[in-house]
Design an enzyme around this catalytic site. Structure first.
Site, PDB file in Angstrom:
ATOM      1  CB  CYS A 137      -5.080 -57.528 -54.663  1.00 23.38           C
ATOM      2  SG  CYS A 137      -6.019 -56.517 -55.843  1.00 23.38           S
ATOM      3  CB  CYS A 140      -5.821 -53.993 -53.904  1.00 24.17           C
ATOM      4  SG  CYS A 140      -7.087 -55.070 -54.580  1.00 24.17           S
ATOM      5  CG  ASP A 141      -2.632 -53.980 -51.402  1.00 28.22           C
ATOM      6  OD1 ASP A 141      -3.470 -53.121 -51.111  1.00 28.22           O
ATOM      7  OD2 ASP A 141      -2.715 -55.163 -51.021  1.00 28.22           O
TER       8      ASP A 141
END
Length: 323
Positions: A137, A140-141
């Site tokens: 992701c 997300c990261d």
């Protein structure tokens, strides 16, 4: 002996969506039962640093966040059941689900929050380095790779979108695809090729994710050319596997309407499914955003939709009895 558990509100799944639905459902007096499923806490239980969930100025840990959500749900009256559902009957209310130990769960309404899982390559080296340079992701990261050299693996819409997103953080993004053409939509391909920060490596498959250091972290990828068989090593600081997701809807087939990709379909602007009294929230119905905060938001929506459904059903019953 198997036990029957009855409630006004059943929730299947215990990630951010399911637990948010439980919090709102409990506060509305529906006494929800949450059947946690095969992965209690959902995908955040395998996520380390979380920096984009509102309300926390510092980085928090995914498992800690889910533990706090569960504690909050229990504090306001939700019941947690550690069970895996093997069959269900949505043909009439109360809806019924049966766990693998034989326990029966009955509810006047049902919230589906079974989530979705990122698809992985299935390499042992990939599994060893998840959260240590390997992610599924970018949204997300990606923030953790500012100014670093990163790769995105895949050739569909997800991969191209992740590669384009990563240019917000990195000037050195490489898309690695095992074929010589992309499956992504043409407009996305045009944006990809027009971006000077992105390089494409064609006809390459990942043979191994290489980790070094103390603590260990991703440092390189071992690649194999799918045409010539030539082996090469490609240095990188981070790798994002972007080959799609699959929703956890196997048990739901034939019970609620699913789209062509297997996600539960809901009425626009709501969490209502094709079965009155059954609602869906989180990644099981969301193939676009797939974030913890959006899952939590739809969990709230599902509880409110369920509360409204029960109130309308009760009013109709009272009117019928009064005639």
């Amino acid at each position: 002996m198997p036990t029957t558990h009855s409630t006004r509100m059943l929730i299947l799944g215990s990630g951010p969506a399911g637990l948010s639905a439980a919090i709102y459902g409990a506060r509305a007096g529906m006494k929800p039962i949450v059947v946690q499923g095969i992965q209690p806490g959902g995908q955040l239980m395998t996520t380390t640093d979380v920096e984009n969930y509102p309300g926390f100025r510092d980085v928090i840990q995914g498992p800690w966040l889910m533990e706090e959500m569960q504690a909050q749900a229990e504090h306001v009256g939700a019941r947690m059941m550690w069970d895996t559902i093997v069959s269900l009957d949505l043909s009439q209310r109360p809806f019924r689900m049966i766990g693998d130990g034989g326990d029966v769960y009955e509810g006047e309404v049902l919230v589906l929050a079974t989530g979705a899982q990122a698809k992985w390559l299935g390499l042992s080296s990939e599994d060893a380095l998840k959260g240590k340079g390997v992610s599924a992701c970018a949204t997300c990261d990606g923030f953790f790779y500012r100014g670093k050299k990163v790769v995105v693996i895949g050739g569909g819409n997800t991969a191209v979108e992740e590669a384009l997103y990563m240019t917000n953080h990195s000037d050195d993004v490489t898309l690695i695809h095992r074929r010589d053409t992309l499956r992504a939509e043409r407009i996305l391909q045009d944006r990809l090729h027009a971006n000077p920060k992105i390089t494409v490596l064609w006809n390459k498959r990942i043979d191994k994710f290489v980790g070094e250091g103390d603590p260990v972290g991703l440092t390189a990828l071992d690649l194999v050319d799918t045409v010539t068989g030539e082996a090469t090593r490609f240095d990188t600081d981070g790798a994002f596997v972007a080959i799609g997701h699959h929703p956890a809807t196997e048990i739901l087939k034939g019970h609620v309407a699913l789209d062509g990709d297997g996600y539960v379909t809901v009425d626009t602007g709501s969490t209502r499914t094709s079965v009155p009294g059954v609602f869906a929230c989180g990644d099981v119905m969301d193939k676009i955003y797939r974030q913890a905060v959006t899952a939590a938001g739809t969990g709230c929506m599902a509880a409110l939709d369920a509360e409204r459904f029960l109130a309308e059903a009760e009013f109709e019953r009272e009117m019928a009895e009064a005639i």
